[in-house]
Design an enzyme around this catalytic site. Sequence first.
Site, PDB file in Angstrom:
ATOM      1  N   ARG A   1      36.479  82.471 132.124  1.00 56.73           N
ATOM      2  CA  ARG A   1      37.404  83.343 132.852  1.00 56.73           C
ATOM      3  C   ARG A   1      38.079  82.620 134.016  1.00 56.73           C
ATOM      4  NH1 ARG A   1      36.698  89.030 131.801  1.00 56.73           N
ATOM      5  NH2 ARG A   1      36.424  89.005 129.558  1.00 56.73           N
TER       6      ARG A   1
ATOM      7  N   HIS B   1      26.703  67.618 134.557  1.00 58.62           N
ATOM      8  CA  HIS B   1      27.573  66.581 133.985  1.00 58.62           C
ATOM      9  C   HIS B   1      28.985  66.849 134.482  1.00 58.62           C
ATOM     10  CE1 HIS B   1      28.903  64.453 129.961  1.00 58.62           C
ATOM     11  NE2 HIS B   1      29.491  63.937 131.020  1.00 58.62           N
TER      12      HIS B   1
ATOM     13  N   HIS C   1      18.055  66.515 125.314  1.00 61.41           N
ATOM     14  CA  HIS C   1      19.115  66.949 124.394  1.00 61.41           C
ATOM     15  C   HIS C   1      18.540  67.739 123.224  1.00 61.41           C
ATOM     16  CE1 HIS C   1      23.078  67.266 122.670  1.00 61.41           C
ATOM     17  NE2 HIS C   1      23.526  66.775 123.816  1.00 61.41           N
ATOM     18  N   GLY C   2      18.968  68.985 123.146  1.00 61.09           N
ATOM     19  CA  GLY C   2      18.558  69.839 122.025  1.00 61.09           C
ATOM     20  C   GLY C   2      17.127  70.351 122.117  1.00 61.09           C
TER      21      GLY C   2
ATOM     22  N   GLU D   1      16.835  57.710 129.453  1.00 61.54           N
ATOM     23  CA  GLU D   1      16.610  59.061 128.935  1.00 61.54           C
ATOM     24  C   GLU D   1      16.777  58.955 127.424  1.00 61.54           C
ATOM     25  OE1 GLU D   1      18.808  62.378 130.652  1.00 61.54           O
ATOM     26  OE2 GLU D   1      18.591  63.483 128.764  1.00 61.54           O
TER      27      GLU D   1
ATOM     28  N   GLU E   1      24.936  63.497 135.384  1.00 68.97           N
ATOM     29  CA  GLU E   1      25.313  62.813 134.143  1.00 68.97           C
ATOM     30  C   GLU E   1      26.774  62.419 134.256  1.00 68.97           C
ATOM     31  OE1 GLU E   1      24.679  65.486 130.920  1.00 68.97           O
ATOM     32  OE2 GLU E   1      22.532  65.560 131.248  1.00 68.97           O
TER      33      GLU E   1
ATOM     34  N   ARG F   1      35.623  70.327 132.144  1.00 69.55           N
ATOM     35  CA  ARG F   1      35.613  71.563 131.337  1.00 69.55           C
ATOM     36  C   ARG F   1      34.577  72.582 131.817  1.00 69.55           C
ATOM     37  NH1 ARG F   1      32.998  69.449 125.689  1.00 69.55           N
ATOM     38  NH2 ARG F   1      34.699  67.958 125.831  1.00 69.55           N
ATOM     39  N   HIS F   2      33.548  72.120 132.522  1.00 69.89           N
ATOM     40  CA  HIS F   2      32.586  73.090 133.070  1.00 69.89           C
ATOM     41  C   HIS F   2      32.288  72.818 134.544  1.00 69.89           C
ATOM     42  CE1 HIS F   2      29.960  69.909 131.670  1.00 69.89           C
ATOM     43  NE2 HIS F   2      29.914  70.315 130.418  1.00 69.89           N
TER      44      HIS F   2
ATOM     45  N   ASP G   1      25.097  73.155 133.388  1.00 72.02           N
ATOM     46  CA  ASP G   1      26.492  73.078 132.917  1.00 72.02           C
ATOM     47  C   ASP G   1      26.913  74.352 132.186  1.00 72.02           C
ATOM     48  OD1 ASP G   1      26.369  70.447 133.736  1.00 72.02           O
ATOM     49  OD2 ASP G   1      26.443  69.587 131.728  1.00 72.02           O
ATOM     50  N   HIS G   2      25.971  74.922 131.434  1.00 74.23           N
ATOM     51  CA  HIS G   2      26.331  76.059 130.581  1.00 74.23           C
ATOM     52  C   HIS G   2      26.650  77.309 131.394  1.00 74.23           C
ATOM     53  CE1 HIS G   2      25.213  73.486 127.296  1.00 74.23           C
ATOM     54  NE2 HIS G   2      24.097  73.228 127.920  1.00 74.23           N
TER      55      HIS G   2
ATOM     56  N   GLY H   1      19.092  72.143 128.926  1.00 73.94           N
ATOM     57  CA  GLY H   1      20.122  73.073 129.377  1.00 73.94           C
ATOM     58  C   GLY H   1      20.334  74.255 128.469  1.00 73.94           C
ATOM     59  N   HIS H   2      20.905  74.002 127.284  1.00 73.68           N
ATOM     60  CA  HIS H   2      21.419  75.082 126.449  1.00 73.68           C
ATOM     61  C   HIS H   2      20.360  76.120 126.104  1.00 73.68           C
ATOM     62  CE1 HIS H   2      23.249  76.961 122.857  1.00 73.68           C
ATOM     63  NE2 HIS H   2      24.340  76.823 123.572  1.00 73.68           N
TER      64      HIS H   2
ATOM     65  N   THR I   1      29.498  68.617 122.784  1.00 72.24           N
ATOM     66  CA  THR I   1      28.475  68.181 123.738  1.00 72.24           C
ATOM     67  C   THR I   1      28.252  66.682 123.502  1.00 72.24           C
ATOM     68  OG1 THR I   1      26.213  68.552 124.530  1.00 72.24           O
ATOM     69  CG2 THR I   1      26.567  68.800 122.176  1.00 72.24           C
ATOM     70  N   THR I   2      27.471  66.037 124.382  1.00 68.99           N
ATOM     71  CA  THR I   2      27.219  64.604 124.215  1.00 68.99           C
ATOM     72  C   THR I   2      26.614  64.368 122.835  1.00 68.99           C
ATOM     73  OG1 THR I   2      26.700  64.643 126.565  1.00 68.99           O
ATOM     74  CG2 THR I   2      26.239  62.599 125.391  1.00 68.99           C
TER      75      THR I   2
ATOM     76  N   ARG J   1      32.300  66.091 133.815  1.00 66.03           N
ATOM     77  CA  ARG J   1      33.074  65.454 132.741  1.00 66.03           C
ATOM     78  C   ARG J   1      34.461  65.110 133.251  1.00 66.03           C
ATOM     79  NH1 ARG J   1      30.443  66.579 127.444  1.00 66.03           N
ATOM     80  NH2 ARG J   1      32.204  65.436 126.589  1.00 66.03           N
TER      81      ARG J   1
ATOM     82  N   ASN K   1      19.584  71.694 133.221  1.00 66.21           N
ATOM     83  CA  ASN K   1      21.015  71.415 133.168  1.00 66.21           C
ATOM     84  C   ASN K   1      21.767  72.749 133.255  1.00 66.21           C
ATOM     85  OD1 ASN K   1      23.641  71.104 132.068  1.00 66.21           O
ATOM     86  ND2 ASN K   1      23.050  69.130 131.223  1.00 66.21           N
TER      87      ASN K   1
END
Length: 255
Positions: free
Chosen positions: A26, A51, A199-200, A159, A78, A57-58, A17-18, A221-222, A108-109, A53, A15
């Site tokens: 910026r 994702h 997730h996580g 998922e 997503e 936002r990203h 997104d980050h 992702g993160h 986050t979700t 959204r 993922n």
Amino acid sequence: MKKQPCAHIVKLGVNVDHVATVRQARRGAEPDPVAAAAICLMNGADIITIHLREDRRHISDRDLRLMRQTVTAKLNLEMAMAEEIVAIALEIRPQQVTIVPEKREEVTTEGGLGAASCRSRLLEIIPKMRANGIRVSLFIDPEDEQIEASREVGADCIELHTGRYANARTEQDAEAELAALEKGAALGRRLGLHVNAGHGLNYHNTLPLTLRVRPEELHIGHSIISRAIFAGLAAAVRDMKALCDEASRIFAAQA
Ligand code: PXP
């Protein structure tokens, strides 16, 4: 003779997104998640997950469009069930969509989709996606009601939300969450659903989860992007891919 289990391949969905979150800090052009997706694929990722959204936002519409053209592997989008996003998905046609709940105020979700309580909306959306050649996954908690509802509304995959497992603070709690995920995965497979997880997940909890739950796809992702800040994205993806490969090798040895 005892029937041997089949070898099991674990696919890694990264993922990105980050990366877009850092860019949006910026509102400039870099780091570009489209370039990040290419580096991920060059280093073993099997799937790119993004994702789009509602508040953008990203990931932006431009990112989605470019990734649809440049991601040579599977693109997993997503998305919430919002009219606008559904229309975009039907136009862009990623190989897979994962339907998630979305709240504007969340960081986050935050949990799985209430598939059971939004049956009618899912019954509207899923046939349209499938008619356009898009595979549909539902991001749900490992609960029988949600898994059965996913089957009933015609999803291809689920998922399983691994957030509660990832956030468990004691071994006992982690074990309880793993047991629920393992049971949910078994029910999903019995119902004919493909079972993914995400997730996580990080460099500590992914291998134990994978060996117990046997997901087909991991969506992470993160932790990868965090590691990439220090180690470089290429090394981060290779390391995570190595975990998937290790799990696949263990499954192969058991087969
Ligand atoms: N799967 C789903 C459905 C998600 O919403 C997210 C977060 O965007 C992920 C996986 C990846 O979670 P994380 O960034 O915690 O690895």
